[in-house]
Design an enzyme around this catalytic site. Structure first.
Site, mmCIF file in Angstrom:
data_model
loop_
_atom_site.group_PDB
_atom_site.id
_atom_site.type_symbol
_atom_site.label_atom_id
_atom_site.label_comp_id
_atom_site.label_asym_id
_atom_site.label_seq_id
_atom_site.Cartn_x
_atom_site.Cartn_y
_atom_site.Cartn_z
ATOM 1 C CE LYS A 12 50.676 -0.286 -88.143
ATOM 2 N NZ LYS A 12 51.023 -0.378 -89.581
ATOM 3 C CE1 TYR A 52 48.109 4.131 -91.169
ATOM 4 C CE2 TYR A 52 46.465 2.413 -90.897
ATOM 5 C CZ TYR A 52 47.741 2.901 -90.664
ATOM 6 O OH TYR A 52 48.644 2.171 -89.934
ATOM 7 C CG PHE A 60 49.158 0.089 -99.318
ATOM 8 C CD1 PHE A 60 48.956 0.806 -98.141
ATOM 9 C CD2 PHE A 60 50.149 0.529 -100.189
ATOM 10 C CE1 PHE A 60 49.704 1.929 -97.832
ATOM 11 C CE2 PHE A 60 50.912 1.665 -99.898
ATOM 12 C CZ PHE A 60 50.677 2.361 -98.707
ATOM 13 N NE ARG A 88 59.020 8.182 -89.828
ATOM 14 C CZ ARG A 88 57.977 7.493 -90.295
ATOM 15 N NH1 ARG A 88 56.903 7.334 -89.547
ATOM 16 N NH2 ARG A 88 58.016 6.952 -91.486
ATOM 17 C CB THR A 94 57.351 0.601 -93.927
ATOM 18 O OG1 THR A 94 57.565 2.005 -93.740
ATOM 19 C CG2 THR A 94 55.871 0.316 -93.962
ATOM 20 N NE ARG A 105 56.865 -0.379 -88.543
ATOM 21 C CZ ARG A 105 56.710 0.818 -89.112
ATOM 22 N NH1 ARG A 105 57.734 1.412 -89.687
ATOM 23 N NH2 ARG A 105 55.539 1.415 -89.079
ATOM 24 C CG ASN A 115 54.127 -2.319 -90.097
ATOM 25 O OD1 ASN A 115 53.072 -2.188 -89.481
ATOM 26 N ND2 ASN A 115 54.594 -1.375 -90.886
ATOM 27 C CG HIS A 118 51.078 4.479 -87.262
ATOM 28 N ND1 HIS A 118 51.272 4.762 -88.591
ATOM 29 C CD2 HIS A 118 50.771 5.661 -86.653
ATOM 30 C CE1 HIS A 118 51.082 6.060 -88.781
ATOM 31 N NE2 HIS A 118 50.776 6.625 -87.625
ATOM 32 C CD GLU A 129 49.503 9.912 -87.284
ATOM 33 O OE1 GLU A 129 50.280 9.417 -86.432
ATOM 34 O OE2 GLU A 129 49.603 9.691 -88.501
HETATM 35 P P1 CMP Z 1 52.245 2.638 -91.076
HETATM 36 O O1 CMP Z 1 53.466 3.253 -90.525
HETATM 37 O O2 CMP Z 1 51.149 2.316 -90.138
HETATM 38 O O3 CMP Z 1 51.644 3.568 -92.225
HETATM 39 C C1 CMP Z 1 50.915 3.071 -93.318
HETATM 40 C C2 CMP Z 1 50.957 1.582 -93.413
HETATM 41 O O4 CMP Z 1 50.630 1.034 -94.659
HETATM 42 C C3 CMP Z 1 52.350 1.089 -93.153
HETATM 43 O O5 CMP Z 1 52.671 1.263 -91.799
HETATM 44 C C4 CMP Z 1 52.262 -0.367 -93.630
HETATM 45 O O6 CMP Z 1 51.861 -1.252 -92.590
HETATM 46 C C5 CMP Z 1 51.132 -0.306 -94.657
HETATM 47 N N1 CMP Z 1 51.558 -0.685 -96.007
HETATM 48 C C6 CMP Z 1 51.065 -1.716 -96.705
HETATM 49 N N2 CMP Z 1 51.651 -1.794 -97.908
HETATM 50 C C7 CMP Z 1 52.547 -0.787 -97.984
HETATM 51 C C8 CMP Z 1 53.454 -0.346 -98.973
HETATM 52 N N3 CMP Z 1 53.586 -0.963 -100.146
HETATM 53 N N4 CMP Z 1 54.226 0.732 -98.682
HETATM 54 C C9 CMP Z 1 54.109 1.378 -97.496
HETATM 55 N N5 CMP Z 1 53.240 0.995 -96.513
HETATM 56 C C10 CMP Z 1 52.477 -0.076 -96.747
#
Ligand code: CMP
Length: 136
Positions: A12, A52, A60, A88, A94, A105, A115, A118, A129
């Site tokens: 990212k 997304y 968010f 993962r 996350t 992360r 973070n 992805h 994806e």
């Molecule tokens: P990612 O794995 O890229 O998938 C969705 C992204 O939403 C996640 O990583 C986070 O960076 C972002 N995000 C922001 N706020 C939240 C939240 N409250 N819960 C989960 N993902 C979040």
């Protein structure tokens, strides 16, 4: 039984901006992932919204899409046995403050948005994806 899988990984904007792309690629390689394809790109916001779209009802969503399109990212196809789950595990939770030691992360993440990486969360999403970024 063997379960060779491919998964989509994104480094990212927060990590690309801090010049961590090569270091993060080494983390994947050290865990046995092959990087089959990779490219550095910058998404337009409407492209991030499409990527997304599973999150479009989340509070968010708008910030997330603005963030992913805020700077260059590196997208990769990773391959290994059980690549989806193992990626993962290697990424960690996350929220970087909740991620286990040794995860990407935990090591590089700044916040739940920034973070650093992805990864696809299921075989169906991995295919969607991978096609999103690499369909010729
Ligand atoms: P990612 O794995 O890229 O998938 C969705 C992204 O939403 C996640 O990583 C986070 O960076 C972002 N995000 C922001 N706020 C939240 C939240 N409250 N819960 C989960 N993902 C979040």
């Amino acid at each position: 039984m063997s379960n060779l899988e491919q998964t989509l990984s994104i480094i990212k904007p927060d990590a690309v901006e801090r010049n961590l792309s090569e270091e993060i690629k080494v983390e994947f390689k050290n865990k046995g992932f092959k990087i089959l394809k990779d490219k550095k790109i910058k998404l337009e916001k409407h492209e991030a919204e499409k990527f997304y779209q599973v999150h479009q009802t989340k509070p968010f969503y708008d910030d997330l899409c603005s963030y992913l399109s805020s700077g260059p990212i590196v997208v990769m196809i990773l391959e290994k046995e059980n690549a989806i789950l193992d990626n993962r595990k290697l990424m960690g939770a996350t929220d970087p403050t909740k991620a286990d030691d040794g995860t990407i992360r935990k090591k590089y993440g700044i916040s739940i948005d920034k973070n650093s990486v992805h990864g696809s969360d299921s075989p169906d999403n991995a295919k969607i994806e991978i096609d999103f970024f690499f369909k010729d």
